[in-house]
Design a protein around this motif. Structure first.
Motif, PDB file in Angstrom:
ATOM      1  N   SER A   1      44.695  40.401  -4.645  1.00 52.77           N
ATOM      2  CA  SER A   1      44.020  41.328  -3.706  1.00 52.77           C
ATOM      3  C   SER A   1      44.688  42.725  -3.892  1.00 52.77           C
ATOM      4  O   SER A   1      43.902  44.006  -4.475  1.00 52.77           O
TER       5      SER A   1
ATOM      6  N   SER B   1      40.997  43.846  11.174  1.00 52.14           N
ATOM      7  CA  SER B   1      39.997  43.755  10.536  1.00 52.14           C
ATOM      8  C   SER B   1      39.120  44.571  10.902  1.00 52.14           C
ATOM      9  O   SER B   1      38.438  44.684  10.036  1.00 52.14           O
TER      10      SER B   1
ATOM     11  N   GLU C   1      37.468  45.390   5.682  1.00 50.39           N
ATOM     12  CA  GLU C   1      37.085  46.306   3.892  1.00 50.39           C
ATOM     13  C   GLU C   1      35.900  46.745   2.866  1.00 50.39           C
ATOM     14  O   GLU C   1      36.154  47.603   2.090  1.00 50.39           O
ATOM     15  N   THR C   2      35.498  47.173   3.796  1.00 56.54           N
ATOM     16  CA  THR C   2      34.565  48.780   3.946  1.00 56.54           C
ATOM     17  C   THR C   2      35.332  49.598   3.818  1.00 56.54           C
ATOM     18  O   THR C   2      35.285  51.409   2.302  1.00 56.54           O
TER      19      THR C   2
ATOM     20  N   SER D   1      44.598  40.294   8.058  1.00 57.66           N
ATOM     21  CA  SER D   1      43.189  40.008   7.684  1.00 57.66           C
ATOM     22  C   SER D   1      43.203  39.231   6.752  1.00 57.66           C
ATOM     23  O   SER D   1      43.342  38.801   5.433  1.00 57.66           O
TER      24      SER D   1
ATOM     25  N   GLY E   1      41.661  36.817   3.732  1.00 57.13           N
ATOM     26  CA  GLY E   1      40.835  37.194   2.644  1.00 57.13           C
ATOM     27  C   GLY E   1      41.356  38.315   1.643  1.00 57.13           C
ATOM     28  O   GLY E   1      41.540  38.423   0.241  1.00 57.13           O
ATOM     29  N   PHE E   2      42.808  38.369   2.379  1.00 54.51           N
ATOM     30  CA  PHE E   2      43.849  39.513   0.987  1.00 54.51           C
ATOM     31  C   PHE E   2      44.777  38.752   0.403  1.00 54.51           C
ATOM     32  O   PHE E   2      45.011  37.121   1.365  1.00 54.51           O
TER      33      PHE E   2
ATOM     34  N   LYS F   1      36.329  49.074   9.530  1.00 51.77           N
ATOM     35  CA  LYS F   1      36.485  47.561   9.083  1.00 51.77           C
ATOM     36  C   LYS F   1      37.141  47.939   7.418  1.00 51.77           C
ATOM     37  O   LYS F   1      36.259  48.008   6.962  1.00 51.77           O
TER      38      LYS F   1
END
Ligand code: SAM
Length: 287
Positions: A242, A195, A208-209, A235, A237-238, A206
């Motif tokens: 997605s 993550s 997410e970015t 991580s 949120g996946f 990171k």
């Protein structure tokens, strides 16, 4: 020797057997109550306690620092690290077997050359070892010197030290940007990004970015019509959706894309969700 079993999970912990040792560790995913009797948990040889000061506690005070296990026919040295990890994620064995299946397939055999595999965030090298065992040459990238040294120890344990493996101590994204500039090509790319991680010179990763950019660059490194990507993540949120959106956005559509949840099976308790994976292959046949 049976090398791994998930015994039980619950109360934000998991109880696992690695070789001869029963280990209890924190596990954020285990939000239910344990299925087995507390007496079984009390038999743990080693317990990791996450507190203001993380520590491993040993039954009968018999301290242990490292030991060997055999995963399929690959040997690994396990060690107790300060963060409660031991140098091995059991859920990756499923992906290691997928890797063996792909590079051991007729498509790759018929090419009469060693598959060229890039392993990013390669940690202690389970996937690199499975690639080597299947006759591939490997570029193993990790930003941590202790992880690279550990991966080298694991290669030596398997007598693989003289096989074609390059160890790169670098930030994954930085290395990939250089490889794109050099026009390098790989038949298969494996990545299990954290993550949040730091490159060898403190660069920040990171998920997410930075994952989108990383995958977009990796597309340029894929060699030929059968090349593939094996991606995994723990991580939060996946989800399958997605990951599907991400892969269909970046990679050519109508190709082989397999996405699913990773899971550890327990014989007498609940199965434990352990992240997600995606395998994309530039071929329309099933792996
Ligand atoms: C344990 S693995 C995979 C992590 C796993 N997905 C998880 O969530 O625990 C993480 C590895 O990535 C490496 N790593 C972290 N950030 C990195 C970066 N920016 N470039 C290269 N390797 C990195 C670490 O040294 C470690 O060996």
């Amino acid at each position: 020797m049976k090398n791994y079993s998930l015994i039980d999970s619950g109360n934000l912990k998991k109880l696992e057997k690695f070789g001869p040792y029963l280990i209890s560790r924190p596990c954020a995913a285990a939000i239910w109550r344990p299925k087995l009797d507390i007496k079984i948990w009390e038999e743990a040889d080693i317990v990791f306690i996450r507190d203001t000061k993380n520590k491993w506690v040993f039954k009968d005070k018999k301290r242990l620092d490292s030991w060997l296990v055999e995963i399929e026919d690959v040997k690994l040295k396990l060690k107790l690290t300060d963060f409660g990890h031991i140098g091995f994620f059991q859920e990756h064995v499923f992906l290691a077997n997928k890797l063996s299946k792909i590079i051991g397939s007729k498509i790759f055999k018929d090419q009469n050359k060693k598959p060229n595999i890039l392993n990013l965030f390669a940690y202690t090298g389970l996937m690199s070892l499975f690639a080597l065992k299947n006759g591939a040459k490997v570029c193993h990238v990790d930003s941590s010197k202790p992880s690279i040294l550990w991966a080298k120890e694991n290669a030596k344990l398997n007598n693989f030290q003289n096989l074609e493996i390059r160890y790169i101590l670098d930030d994954a994204l930085k290395f990939v940007k250089r490889e794109v500039k050099r026009g390098s090509k790989y038949d298969g790319i494996i990545l299990d990004p954290p993550s949040f991680g730091r490159g060898a010179k403190g660069e920040v990763f990171k998920i997410e970015t930075d994952l989108y950019l990383l995958l977009d660059l990796l597309k340029k490194l894929l060699a030929n019509k059968y090349s593939f990507i094996i991606f995994s993540t723990h991580s939060p949120g996946f989800s399958k959706i997605s990951i599907k959106n991400l892969f269909t956005d970046i990679f050519e559509k109508n190709k082989n894309l397999e996405i699913d949840e990773l899971c550890l099976k327990a014989e007498k308790s609940y199965d434990l969700p352990s992240g997600y994976y995606a395998i994309w292959q530039n071929d329309d046949k099933k792996f």
